[in-house]
Scaffold this motif. Structure first.
Motif, short mmCIF file in Angstrom:
data_model
loop_
_atom_site.label_atom_id
_atom_site.label_comp_id
_atom_site.label_asym_id
_atom_site.label_seq_id
_atom_site.Cartn_x
_atom_site.Cartn_y
_atom_site.Cartn_z
N GLU A 38 136.26 40.93 -37.93
CA GLU A 38 137.23 41.71 -39.14
C GLU A 38 136.58 41.69 -40.37
O GLU A 38 136.02 40.55 -40.88
CB GLU A 38 138.61 40.99 -39.17
N PHE A 39 136.60 42.59 -41.07
CA PHE A 39 135.94 42.88 -42.47
C PHE A 39 134.45 43.08 -42.46
O PHE A 39 133.77 43.34 -43.33
CB PHE A 39 136.27 41.86 -43.44
N ARG A 40 133.70 43.04 -41.30
CA ARG A 40 132.43 43.24 -41.25
C ARG A 40 132.13 44.80 -41.03
O ARG A 40 132.77 45.70 -40.61
CB ARG A 40 131.91 42.83 -39.86
N LEU B 96 135.24 47.17 -40.02
CA LEU B 96 136.34 46.57 -38.78
C LEU B 96 137.53 45.97 -39.69
O LEU B 96 137.45 45.31 -40.22
CB LEU B 96 135.69 45.83 -37.97
N ARG B 97 138.72 46.47 -38.95
CA ARG B 97 139.94 46.05 -39.37
C ARG B 97 140.86 45.71 -38.17
O ARG B 97 140.92 46.85 -37.31
CB ARG B 97 140.75 46.93 -40.58
N ARG B 98 141.56 44.80 -38.21
CA ARG B 98 142.56 44.72 -37.33
C ARG B 98 143.79 45.53 -37.70
O ARG B 98 144.04 45.54 -38.97
CB ARG B 98 143.18 43.04 -37.00
N GLN C 288 136.90 33.65 -46.34
CA GLN C 288 136.08 34.46 -45.25
C GLN C 288 135.91 36.11 -45.30
O GLN C 288 135.09 36.34 -44.68
CB GLN C 288 136.84 33.88 -44.00
N ALA C 289 137.04 36.76 -45.52
CA ALA C 289 137.10 37.89 -45.56
C ALA C 289 136.04 38.56 -46.64
O ALA C 289 135.14 39.50 -46.33
CB ALA C 289 138.40 38.64 -45.90
#
Length: 242
Positions: free
Chosen positions: A63-65, A137-139, A41-42
């Motif tokens: 996330e990762f987008r 974007l990252r959490r 997914q990432a």
């Protein structure tokens, strides 16, 4: 004739241990499947083209987008330094707060890494000049309990709430925006990039360990039974002659 009793307690104990170990092995295999899906997914998210931040945030998991964002005054915004390491070099990542144009939510922006050997830092000036940039974007999970407390504005863990408070900003989004191009090109040593996705995926090894221990216990049990059957006490004792 003396007979060796069947080891009921030992059997029950080892059976319980084998069941637990097999259960742990199966759980690790399930974790392996989940982690493989997370990695896929990432990787898929990272391959998508950048889109406006407001659009990216509507995804099921952004996330990762990569996203496109406009932050006013970012090149001269106030920042804190987050201790980090990049390619083996100790240094800091510069973190600023931004309310993207057209939005009301505050985000923390990781402007990039600069080594401790580089004394130059961005100027801090009031500015409203817009800066369009690509970000990822990252959490940011909260730091652990052993993380040192901030020291004179230098942080040692991504405590987003504390960083935002230090910057005088509102509570930030759970996503940190990692700049993919430097907002301060005048500082060549400032490396803007998102850190590589780090997924620990040792679940197969753990599963094999648990299954191996279960097999070893089963082998030990069989060896005990064989030994008891062959022991002298399990054979017929000779009768004494009168």
């Amino acid at each position: 004739m003396t007979e060796t009793r069947f080891p009921i307690l030992l059997t029950l104990f080892l059976a319980a241990c084998v069941l637990v170990l097999c259960g742990l092995g199966t759980w690790q295999m399930q974790r392996l499947s989940w982690k493989d899906g997370l990695i896929a997914q990432a990787e898929a998210a990272a391959q998508l083209p950048p889109a406006p931040l407001s659009e990216v945030l509507t995804a099921a998991d952004p996330e990762f987008r990569k996203a496109l964002v406009v932050c006013r005054g970012l090149p001269t915004a106030a920042y804190v330094e987050l201790q980090s390491i990049h390619d083996g070099e100790p240094g800091s990542r510069l973190i600023s707060a931004c309310v993207p144009e057209g939005m009301t939510q505050t985000f923390l922006v990781d402007r990039g890494f600069v080594g401790d050997s580089v004394p130059q830092r961005p100027r801090v000036l009031a500015s409203t000049l817009p800066l369009a940039m690509a970000v990822e974007l990252r959490r940011s999970p909260p730091p652990g309990g052993m993380t040192p407390v901030p020291d004179h504005g230098r942080f040692y863990g991504r405590d987003n709430a504390a960083i935002a408070a230090q910057l005088g900003a509102a509570p930030p989004s759970e996503f940190t925006l990692f700049a993919l191009t430097s907002p301060n090109p005048e500082i060549g040593a400032l490396v803007a990039s998102a850190p590589p996705a780090a997924f620990s995926n040792n679940h197969l090894g753990y599963a094999l360990t648990w299954y191996g221990l279960a097999l070893a216990l089963a082998g030990f049990y069989v060896a005990v039974l064989v030994r008891r059957r062959k022991s002298p006490s399990s054979r017929s004792a000779p009768r004494a002659e009168r």
